[in-house]
Design a protein around this motif. Structure first.
Motif, PDB file in Angstrom:
ATOM      1  N   LYS A   1       0.817  -1.208   0.000  1.00 50.26           N
ATOM      2  CA  LYS A   1       0.000   0.000   0.000  1.00 50.26           C
ATOM      3  C   LYS A   1       0.851   1.258   0.000  1.00 50.26           C
ATOM      4  O   LYS A   1       0.325   2.364  -0.078  1.00 50.26           O
ATOM      5  CB  LYS A   1      -0.921   0.001   1.225  1.00 50.26           C
ATOM      6  CG  LYS A   1      -1.964  -1.098   1.167  1.00 50.26           C
ATOM      7  CD  LYS A   1      -2.725  -1.222   2.461  1.00 50.26           C
ATOM      8  CE  LYS A   1      -3.691  -2.391   2.400  1.00 50.26           C
ATOM      9  NZ  LYS A   1      -4.258  -2.698   3.711  1.00 50.26           N
TER      10      LYS A   1
ATOM     11  N   VAL B   1       2.772   1.351  -4.325  1.00 50.86           N
ATOM     12  CA  VAL B   1       1.902   2.358  -4.943  1.00 50.86           C
ATOM     13  C   VAL B   1       2.744   3.449  -5.593  1.00 50.86           C
ATOM     14  O   VAL B   1       2.484   3.873  -6.728  1.00 50.86           O
ATOM     15  CB  VAL B   1       0.952   2.961  -3.885  1.00 50.86           C
ATOM     16  CG1 VAL B   1       0.146   4.099  -4.470  1.00 50.86           C
ATOM     17  CG2 VAL B   1       0.046   1.876  -3.321  1.00 50.86           C
ATOM     18  N   GLU B   2       3.770   3.872  -4.900  1.00 55.09           N
ATOM     19  CA  GLU B   2       4.629   4.934  -5.438  1.00 55.09           C
ATOM     20  C   GLU B   2       5.364   4.465  -6.684  1.00 55.09           C
ATOM     21  O   GLU B   2       5.638   5.248  -7.585  1.00 55.09           O
ATOM     22  CB  GLU B   2       5.644   5.371  -4.363  1.00 55.09           C
ATOM     23  CG  GLU B   2       4.968   6.130  -3.227  1.00 55.09           C
ATOM     24  CD  GLU B   2       5.968   6.672  -2.230  1.00 55.09           C
ATOM     25  OE1 GLU B   2       7.159   6.818  -2.589  1.00 55.09           O
ATOM     26  OE2 GLU B   2       5.562   6.938  -1.097  1.00 55.09           O
TER      27      GLU B   2
ATOM     28  N   GLY C   1       2.088   3.449  -9.308  1.00 53.01           N
ATOM     29  CA  GLY C   1       1.022   4.425  -9.489  1.00 53.01           C
ATOM     30  C   GLY C   1      -0.361   3.836  -9.298  1.00 53.01           C
ATOM     31  O   GLY C   1      -1.359   4.534  -9.383  1.00 53.01           O
TER      32      GLY C   1
ATOM     33  N   HIS D   1      -3.225   2.698  -7.108  1.00 54.36           N
ATOM     34  CA  HIS D   1      -3.566   3.010  -5.733  1.00 54.36           C
ATOM     35  C   HIS D   1      -4.262   1.819  -5.074  1.00 54.36           C
ATOM     36  O   HIS D   1      -5.302   1.374  -5.534  1.00 54.36           O
ATOM     37  CB  HIS D   1      -4.465   4.254  -5.688  1.00 54.36           C
ATOM     38  CG  HIS D   1      -4.192   5.103  -4.502  1.00 54.36           C
ATOM     39  ND1 HIS D   1      -3.038   5.857  -4.380  1.00 54.36           N
ATOM     40  CD2 HIS D   1      -4.898   5.293  -3.366  1.00 54.36           C
ATOM     41  CE1 HIS D   1      -3.063   6.487  -3.230  1.00 54.36           C
ATOM     42  NE2 HIS D   1      -4.174   6.162  -2.582  1.00 54.36           N
ATOM     43  N   THR D   2      -3.659   1.235  -4.030  1.00 52.38           N
ATOM     44  CA  THR D   2      -4.215   0.038  -3.403  1.00 52.38           C
ATOM     45  C   THR D   2      -4.731   0.285  -1.988  1.00 52.38           C
ATOM     46  O   THR D   2      -5.459  -0.528  -1.452  1.00 52.38           O
ATOM     47  CB  THR D   2      -3.160  -1.080  -3.356  1.00 52.38           C
ATOM     48  OG1 THR D   2      -1.963  -0.538  -2.804  1.00 52.38           O
ATOM     49  CG2 THR D   2      -2.865  -1.645  -4.715  1.00 52.38           C
TER      50      THR D   2
ATOM     51  N   ASP E   1      -6.112   3.067   1.356  1.00 48.13           N
ATOM     52  CA  ASP E   1      -7.104   4.102   1.604  1.00 48.13           C
ATOM     53  C   ASP E   1      -6.474   5.478   1.780  1.00 48.13           C
ATOM     54  O   ASP E   1      -7.158   6.491   1.725  1.00 48.13           O
ATOM     55  CB  ASP E   1      -7.898   3.774   2.878  1.00 48.13           C
ATOM     56  CG  ASP E   1      -8.638   2.454   2.731  1.00 48.13           C
ATOM     57  OD1 ASP E   1      -8.909   2.079   1.574  1.00 48.13           O
ATOM     58  OD2 ASP E   1      -8.914   1.810   3.761  1.00 48.13           O
TER      59      ASP E   1
ATOM     60  N   HIS F   1      -2.817   8.265   1.541  1.00 51.42           N
ATOM     61  CA  HIS F   1      -1.644   8.634   0.769  1.00 51.42           C
ATOM     62  C   HIS F   1      -0.521   7.619   1.056  1.00 51.42           C
ATOM     63  O   HIS F   1      -0.327   7.228   2.204  1.00 51.42           O
ATOM     64  CB  HIS F   1      -1.208  10.054   1.185  1.00 51.42           C
ATOM     65  CG  HIS F   1      -0.077  10.578   0.356  1.00 51.42           C
ATOM     66  ND1 HIS F   1       1.220  10.454   0.745  1.00 51.42           N
ATOM     67  CD2 HIS F   1      -0.075  11.203  -0.846  1.00 51.42           C
ATOM     68  CE1 HIS F   1       1.993  10.989  -0.197  1.00 51.42           C
ATOM     69  NE2 HIS F   1       1.220  11.458  -1.172  1.00 51.42           N
ATOM     70  N   PRO F   2       0.210   7.185  -0.011  1.00 52.71           N
ATOM     71  CA  PRO F   2       1.207   6.127   0.192  1.00 52.71           C
ATOM     72  C   PRO F   2       2.278   6.455   1.234  1.00 52.71           C
ATOM     73  O   PRO F   2       2.874   5.536   1.789  1.00 52.71           O
ATOM     74  CB  PRO F   2       1.817   5.928  -1.192  1.00 52.71           C
ATOM     75  CG  PRO F   2       1.313   7.026  -2.032  1.00 52.71           C
ATOM     76  CD  PRO F   2       0.036   7.496  -1.430  1.00 52.71           C
TER      77      PRO F   2
END
Lengths: 225, 251
Positions: free
Chosen positions: A126, A130-131, A134, A136-137, A139, A141-142
């Motif tokens: 997560k 994600v970073e 890209g 988004h997994t 809830d 901000h990564p």
């Protein structure tokens, strides 16, 4: 290549990767304490260890450390089972001074690895993932690690699961740390009991620091107390 | 008056190296508690011969704990439940009346069974042949006191040299590792000036032979030290690791 062919060479690889992983655990456990002291500070660390080139280099070195340690463990255990022979003893008693964890390092390692996969899913998937991609997994901000920690440990089941995981890790480390020093040849009659005490102290400190976080949230302190 | 006990023995019987083995149960009565374990086995064999049965084959020689010939894995322990002794020094007073005793051979891939409780421990001899010696030039005998050696070092070397090569370490090890034996044989020479000269070659050659013969890898459980009849310390294993690693890094 003697690091693969000879028994002591293989043990050297196990002890070096093991020591490296212990150092990582020390860093990781200290980093975790920050989330209790200051969630903002923790998020700053998460930002710093995001998809930056140095964090990615460190992550890949770390991952290869895990992979080598596990592959060698499997290879060593396979060889050891073969060396033990096909016929097993009908009666097997435990010897005095032989710790349970020393005889079950592979089992403990497998438990640690199993929970590690869960842990990677809970956080790495997560955050850094994600970073990188890209996609988004999660809830939040990564880089908002503190929020993810709070979200996960608001569920008491996860708190208990993580505490069990850390108990297995403690057993693995109490044998692993002194064993690594023994395999490196950094041991003698005087230092043998001392090294064992040092191993117990280090593994207890690491595990207590890790445990502090789920216990903190389990006691309900995460939402302000 | 001698105290005597009655026992049930579960003994591993195997006709030959390739044959399939199994446990046989024997009753043996009026065993003197003052007798040794091997004497009890002798009585059992006399009983079997009288019944026209094949006696149990087992290794033994000096019967005073120095030759390292006797083996036997008794009730889950090499050399029996008592500590720091060989099977021949084990007395029957360690057992209770009516007890069942399970007797197995050493079980390790590198120690194949010859018959019943006898195993081939030639692997240890091969490790010694690979490097467990010092080369001595011919000529006059040098004075024993010409090379000063500290008492603590001499003691440590002597402790390592007390290894009788019985194989209990590899038999007790869950990994079938011979590290304690090799460590003792490397240490006894590596500690002394006469042995240091060939130290690097010795460590490499003996470890290579040990691996080749199919012994396992040491995971530092310490079972070997606990079962060693001569109480050889696993700190010698650390010395072997050190000797071996230094030798390899010098290459």
């Amino acid at each position: 290549m003697w690091l693969i062919d000879s028994s002591i060479g293989r043990k050297l690889v196990m002890s070096i990767t093991g020591t490296f992983l212990v150092l990582f655990l020390l860093f990781h456990s200290i980093m975790n304490l920050v989330v209790i002291i200051s969630p903002e500070g923790y998020n700053a660390i998460c930002e710093f260890l995001g998809a930056n080139w140095y964090a990615l280099v460190a992550t890949s070195i770390l991952a290869s450390g895990f992979v080598i340690h596990i592959l060698y463990a499997l290879y060593l255990t396979f060889q050891n089972m073969r060396a033990r022979g096909a016929e097993r003893y009908a009666v097997k008693n435990n010897q005095k001074g032989v710790s349970w964890s020393s005889q079950n390092m592979l089992v403990l390692g497998a438990i640690v690895l199993g929970f590690l996969v869960l842990h990677m899913y809970n956080f790495w998937f997560k955050m850094q993932f994600v970073e990188l991609t890209g996609i988004h997994t999660g809830d939040f901000h990564p880089a908002d690690g503190a929020a993810y920690v709070q979200q996960l440990f608001s569920n008491w089941v996860y708190c208990v699961v993580y505490i069990v995981w850390l108990a297995a890790l403690w057993l693995h480390l109490t044998h692993g740390i002194w064993s690594a020093l023994q395999s490196l040849g950094l041991n003698n009659k005087t230092w043998l009991p001392r090294v064992k005490v040092i191993a117990n102290v280090i593994s207890t400190i690491v595990v207590l620091m890790f445990m502090a976080v789920p216990v903190y949230y389990l006691l309900g302190c995460g939402s302000g107390c | 008056m001698d105290k005597t006990i009655n026992l049930t023995l579960k003994v591993w019987r195997q006709a030959g190296p390739k044959a399939k083995g199994k446990f046989e149960t024997y009753k043996i009565d009026n065993v003197s508690t003052d007798s040794s374990f091997l004497e009890m086995m002798d009585v059992l064999n006399e009983q079997l011969v009288a019944e026209r049965k094949e006696p149990v084959a087992f290794d033994h020689d000096c019967r005073e704990g120095i030759c390292g010939m006797c083996s036997m894995y008794i009730n889950g322990h090499p050399h029996g439940p008592d500590g720091e002794i060989t099977t021949c020094q084990l007395h029957m007073r360690n057992f209770n009346d009516g007890q069942t005793i399970t007797i197995e051979p050493w079980r390790s891939a590198a120690f194949p069974i010859i018959k019943d409780l006898m195993v081939d421990r030639g692997a240890y001899d091969k490790i010694i042949q690979a490097g467990g010696y010092v080369n001595v030039n011919t000529g006059g005998v040098p004075d024993g006191n010409a090379i000063p050696i500290g008492k603590d070092i001499a003691d440590e070397a002597m402790d390592a040299a007390s290894c009788i090569g019985c194989g209990a370490c590899a038999a007790a090890c869950k990994n079938g590792s011979a590290m304690l034996f090799v460590a003792a044989k490397v240490s006894q020479l590596a500690l002394l000036p006469q042995g240091k000269v060939e130290g690097a070659h010795r460590a490499k050659a003996m470890v290579a032979k040990m691996d080749e013969l199919g012994f396992g890898n040491c995971t530092n459980t310490g079972a070997c030290e606990a079962e060693c009849p001569k109480n050889v310390s696993i700190s010698h294993i650390a010395r072997l690791n050190r000797e071996f690693l230094v030798a390899k890094f010098q290459d």
